[in-house]
Write a protein that holds these residues in place. Structure first.
Motif, PDB file in Angstrom:
ATOM      1  N   ARG A 122     -18.827 -11.081  35.355  1.00  0.00           N
ATOM      2  CA  ARG A 122     -18.607 -11.138  36.805  1.00  0.00           C
ATOM      3  C   ARG A 122     -19.803 -11.747  37.535  1.00  0.00           C
ATOM      4  O   ARG A 122     -19.639 -12.463  38.533  1.00  0.00           O
ATOM      5  N   LEU A 123     -21.016 -11.479  37.039  1.00  0.00           N
ATOM      6  CA  LEU A 123     -22.220 -11.949  37.707  1.00  0.00           C
ATOM      7  C   LEU A 123     -22.672 -13.335  37.246  1.00  0.00           C
ATOM      8  O   LEU A 123     -23.350 -14.046  37.985  1.00  0.00           O
ATOM      9  N   ARG A 124     -22.339 -13.692  36.008  1.00  0.00           N
ATOM     10  CA  ARG A 124     -22.852 -14.925  35.405  1.00  0.00           C
ATOM     11  C   ARG A 124     -22.630 -16.135  36.305  1.00  0.00           C
ATOM     12  O   ARG A 124     -21.552 -16.295  36.872  1.00  0.00           O
ATOM     13  N   PRO A 125     -23.662 -17.030  36.484  1.00  0.00           N
ATOM     14  CA  PRO A 125     -24.966 -17.020  35.809  1.00  0.00           C
ATOM     15  C   PRO A 125     -26.017 -16.184  36.530  1.00  0.00           C
ATOM     16  O   PRO A 125     -27.167 -16.157  36.115  1.00  0.00           O
ATOM     17  N   ALA A 126     -25.635 -15.528  37.627  1.00  0.00           N
ATOM     18  CA  ALA A 126     -26.599 -14.691  38.341  1.00  0.00           C
ATOM     19  C   ALA A 126     -26.826 -13.393  37.561  1.00  0.00           C
ATOM     20  O   ALA A 126     -26.125 -13.086  36.593  1.00  0.00           O
ATOM     21  N   LEU A 165     -28.420  -9.045  37.933  1.00  0.00           N
ATOM     22  CA  LEU A 165     -28.769  -7.932  38.808  1.00  0.00           C
ATOM     23  C   LEU A 165     -30.256  -7.996  39.146  1.00  0.00           C
ATOM     24  O   LEU A 165     -31.029  -8.680  38.465  1.00  0.00           O
ATOM     25  N   PRO A 166     -30.702  -7.266  40.185  1.00  0.00           N
ATOM     26  CA  PRO A 166     -32.143  -7.182  40.467  1.00  0.00           C
ATOM     27  C   PRO A 166     -32.908  -6.691  39.240  1.00  0.00           C
ATOM     28  O   PRO A 166     -32.417  -5.846  38.488  1.00  0.00           O
ATOM     29  N   THR A 167     -34.104  -7.221  39.046  1.00  0.00           N
ATOM     30  CA  THR A 167     -34.880  -6.936  37.835  1.00  0.00           C
ATOM     31  C   THR A 167     -35.077  -5.451  37.600  1.00  0.00           C
ATOM     32  O   THR A 167     -34.929  -4.967  36.469  1.00  0.00           O
ATOM     33  N   GLN A 168     -35.404  -4.705  38.652  1.00  0.00           N
ATOM     34  CA  GLN A 168     -35.637  -3.271  38.481  1.00  0.00           C
ATOM     35  C   GLN A 168     -34.392  -2.566  37.962  1.00  0.00           C
ATOM     36  O   GLN A 168     -34.459  -1.680  37.110  1.00  0.00           O
ATOM     37  N   GLN A 169     -33.226  -2.953  38.467  1.00  0.00           N
ATOM     38  CA  GLN A 169     -31.976  -2.337  38.014  1.00  0.00           C
ATOM     39  C   GLN A 169     -31.688  -2.705  36.563  1.00  0.00           C
ATOM     40  O   GLN A 169     -31.243  -1.864  35.768  1.00  0.00           O
ATOM     41  N   LEU A 175     -31.187 -10.105  31.742  1.00  0.00           N
ATOM     42  CA  LEU A 175     -32.333 -10.645  32.476  1.00  0.00           C
ATOM     43  C   LEU A 175     -32.176 -12.128  32.793  1.00  0.00           C
ATOM     44  O   LEU A 175     -32.615 -12.593  33.847  1.00  0.00           O
ATOM     45  N   ALA A 176     -31.573 -12.884  31.869  1.00  0.00           N
ATOM     46  CA  ALA A 176     -31.491 -14.339  32.028  1.00  0.00           C
ATOM     47  C   ALA A 176     -30.127 -14.826  32.489  1.00  0.00           C
ATOM     48  O   ALA A 176     -29.994 -15.966  32.947  1.00  0.00           O
ATOM     49  N   GLY A 177     -29.083 -13.992  32.325  1.00  0.00           N
ATOM     50  CA  GLY A 177     -27.750 -14.421  32.715  1.00  0.00           C
ATOM     51  C   GLY A 177     -27.049 -15.258  31.673  1.00  0.00           C
ATOM     52  O   GLY A 177     -25.988 -15.834  31.932  1.00  0.00           O
ATOM     53  N   SER A 178     -27.637 -15.354  30.472  1.00  0.00           N
ATOM     54  CA  SER A 178     -27.029 -16.140  29.395  1.00  0.00           C
ATOM     55  C   SER A 178     -27.482 -15.583  28.054  1.00  0.00           C
ATOM     56  O   SER A 178     -28.470 -14.847  27.968  1.00  0.00           O
ATOM     57  N   HIS A 179     -26.756 -15.934  26.988  1.00  0.00           N
ATOM     58  CA  HIS A 179     -27.090 -15.505  25.633  1.00  0.00           C
ATOM     59  C   HIS A 179     -28.342 -16.250  25.165  1.00  0.00           C
ATOM     60  O   HIS A 179     -28.505 -17.444  25.454  1.00  0.00           O
ATOM     61  N   PRO A 210     -42.640  -4.876  37.941  1.00  0.00           N
ATOM     62  CA  PRO A 210     -42.604  -5.058  39.395  1.00  0.00           C
ATOM     63  C   PRO A 210     -42.423  -3.727  40.112  1.00  0.00           C
ATOM     64  O   PRO A 210     -41.549  -2.947  39.762  1.00  0.00           O
ATOM     65  N   GLY A 211     -43.295  -3.475  41.096  1.00  0.00           N
ATOM     66  CA  GLY A 211     -43.159  -2.246  41.868  1.00  0.00           C
ATOM     67  C   GLY A 211     -43.844  -1.057  41.244  1.00  0.00           C
ATOM     68  O   GLY A 211     -43.786   0.039  41.769  1.00  0.00           O
ATOM     69  N   ARG A 212     -44.534  -1.259  40.111  1.00  0.00           N
ATOM     70  CA  ARG A 212     -45.244  -0.153  39.460  1.00  0.00           C
ATOM     71  C   ARG A 212     -46.734  -0.398  39.529  1.00  0.00           C
ATOM     72  O   ARG A 212     -47.205  -1.510  39.327  1.00  0.00           O
ATOM     73  N   ASP A 213     -47.477   0.668  39.783  1.00  0.00           N
ATOM     74  CA  ASP A 213     -48.920   0.558  39.869  1.00  0.00           C
ATOM     75  C   ASP A 213     -49.582   0.816  38.534  1.00  0.00           C
ATOM     76  O   ASP A 213     -50.749   0.531  38.349  1.00  0.00           O
ATOM     77  N   SER A 214     -48.851   1.384  37.609  1.00  0.00           N
ATOM     78  CA  SER A 214     -49.442   1.786  36.339  1.00  0.00           C
ATOM     79  C   SER A 214     -48.925   0.929  35.217  1.00  0.00           C
ATOM     80  O   SER A 214     -47.834   0.362  35.276  1.00  0.00           O
TER      81      SER A 214
END
Length: 492
Positions: free
Chosen positions: A169-173, A175-179, A281-285, A343-347
């Motif tokens: 459904r999303l390809r080639p886009a 989800l947000p990286t954190q998700q 992560l990449a939207g493709s195999h 992303p979004g983590r300090d540690s």
């Protein structure tokens, strides 16, 4: 939308499954194999009798409207796959009890598999293994039963969407990286727990991962999973019947060893996990949907997605190694390799690993203090010599090492005391029964206590006093001599 987790229609390129017969090349396997170690004629004869009965039965048509065992009313087909068809079903027992949610999922063995007598045992093994895997990221299997020639499993009904449908459904886009990273972590935790129980999924792919409406990952269909070879596992458990002889895998997610009839190994699951992680992560195999053996022979290399943290990329590349010996050892190791800055983590550590890291440092300080000050400020007494496993018999040493791996997985996923019988505390306690002063188990229990102490303090600081007292009570029941927990009790 109500759907299920198990078998989902997909385009031909994703749903293609190939029959495998193993290195022996035997393509006419129609009955239980002869066990290397005969577990007893009664067991073998019983399984053979059931197989023959199924083979000779006249199959009745099962579909929407059918009622199994005068209890489960099949109301909607949710998916179809290699081992069977999944239905949404109404449980009449729940209706009688006025349960507000009387629906479950029922997986009925497919007609093609009913023609193979071994299929009954395959599904029975699937049910047994799935029931063994009590984990929040693995679908809950309730029971295994049969109604005449129709063999079925009952499972929890899930709301959400299978991962293969989400990717399409999303390809080639994407989800947000954190998700995406949250989904990958949950998938890895499910496999890590299965691997700690000596179970290899053997067909890990997006169609066998379900994302619920609450963003919880559920890994499903351990239908061709087989116990990884372990020295402490009875031989007859692996030789009465091997589900792999039924032969089903998905080429685009299978490792080279699976495609070349190798024995199942946790590293096969890591390969599939890494392919799925890359897709998310990449939207493709990573290899343009080519099987691993083809990609290996062409020396194909996946392209690194933009702005992907180095640690995540290295974990995926390590998991995509074509050579099993070079690949990440299991899903627990995959999780560790992923535990870098995000992303979004300090540690540099994931949030769930920070208390563990702090506890390890505290443990080193406590241990050193106990040695310097004759044990007056710690739990470890100098007169007790903590034994090393090197002096043990090889078989006992291997068993302890295996249980230590299980304990490590429990620590990673936060199972300190619960559920009873399947927690880090239980694993370490089991080791100490086998090996009284085992150093790693003793230190592990200390770490469990330290983490519990921190959790209690956090609850109290958050004004959740009653919850903190309840956890403290449980902690002291399990570890009555832990100094930090005792001091907390005194303070409260």
């Amino acid at each position: 939308m109500a759907t299920h987790d198990d078998d989902h229609p997909a385009p031909d390129d994703e749903a293609t499954r190939i029959a495998t017969t193993g290195s022996t090349g035997n393509q006419n396997h129609t009955g239980p194999t002869t066990p290397i170690t005969d577990p007893g004629k009664s067991v073998t004869e019983a399984l053979t009798a059931v197989s023959e009965e199924l083979a000779n039965s006249t199959s009745s048509v099962v579909g929407i409207g059918s009622v199994l065992k005068n209890r489960f009313v099949l109301e909607q087909m949710l998916g179809r796959g290699g081992m069977g068809v999944v239905y949404k079903a109404r449980d009449l027992r729940k209706v009688e009890a006025m349960d507000r949610d009387p629906y479950i999922a029922v997986k009925v063995l497919s007609k093609d598999f009913q023609a193979n007598p071994d299929s009954f045992i395959a599904l029975q093994r699937e049910s047994k293994k799935a029931q063994q895997l009590a984990h929040p990221n693995i679908v809950t299997v309730y029971d295994f039963d049969r109604d005449g020639p129709n063999v079925f499993m009952t499972m929890e009904l899930l709301e959400g969407e299978p991962l293969d449908q989400l990717i399409r459904r999303l390809r080639p886009a994407t989800l947000p990286t954190q998700q995406v990273l949250s989904i990958i972590e949950q998938m890895a935790r499910a496999l890590a727990y299965a691997h700690s129980e000596s179970i290899v999924h053997s067909d890990f792919k997006p169609g066998n991962v379900f994302l619920t409406s609450k963003s919880v990952v559920k890994v499903v269909d351990f239908g061709i999973a087989r116990a990884a070879k372990r020295a402490d596992r009875p031989a007859e458990d692996a030789t009465i019947f091997d589900p792999g002889s039924l032969g089903a895998l998905t080429p685009t997610y299978a490792s080279c060893e699976m495609l070349e009839y190798g024995e199942p190994d946790p590293r096969d699951d890591v390969y599939g996990l890494s392919v799925v992680a890359y897709e998310l992560l990449a939207g493709s195999h990573p290899f343009d949907r080519k099987p691993a053996t083809y990609a290996r022979d062409l020396n194909l290399k996946p392209k690194r997605p933009k702005e992907l943290p180095k640690e995540i990329w290295n974990a995926i590349i390590h998991g995509l190694e074509f050579d099993r010996e070079k690949r990440t050892r299991n899903a627990t190791e995959f999780l560790k390799e992923m535990s870098g800055p995000r992303p979004g983590r300090d540690s540099a550590l994931p949030k769930w690993a920070i208390p563990a890291a702090v506890a390890i440092v505290l443990l080193l300080v406590i241990t050193t203090g106990s040695l310097l000050f004759n044990g007056q400020n710690g739990d470890l007494q100098p007169e007790i010599v903590l034994e090393e496993t090197s002096s043990l018999e090889p078989e006992m040493r291997e068993r302890i090492e295996n249980i230590l791996e299980v304990a490590e997985v429990h620590m990673l996923v936060g199972r300190l005391l619960e559920p009873p019988g399947s927690s880090a505390y239980d694993a370490y306690h089991q080791i100490l029964i086998m090996h009284q002063h085992n150093k790693q188990a003793t230190e592990g229990l200390q770490q469990v206590g330290d983490l519990l102490e921190q959790q209690v303090r956090d609850l109290i600081e958050s004004k959740e006093i009653q919850a903190g007292k309840s956890l403290l009570e449980k902690g002291l029941d399990a570890l009555p001599e832990h100094q930090g927990l005792k001091k907390l009790q005194s303070d409260l």
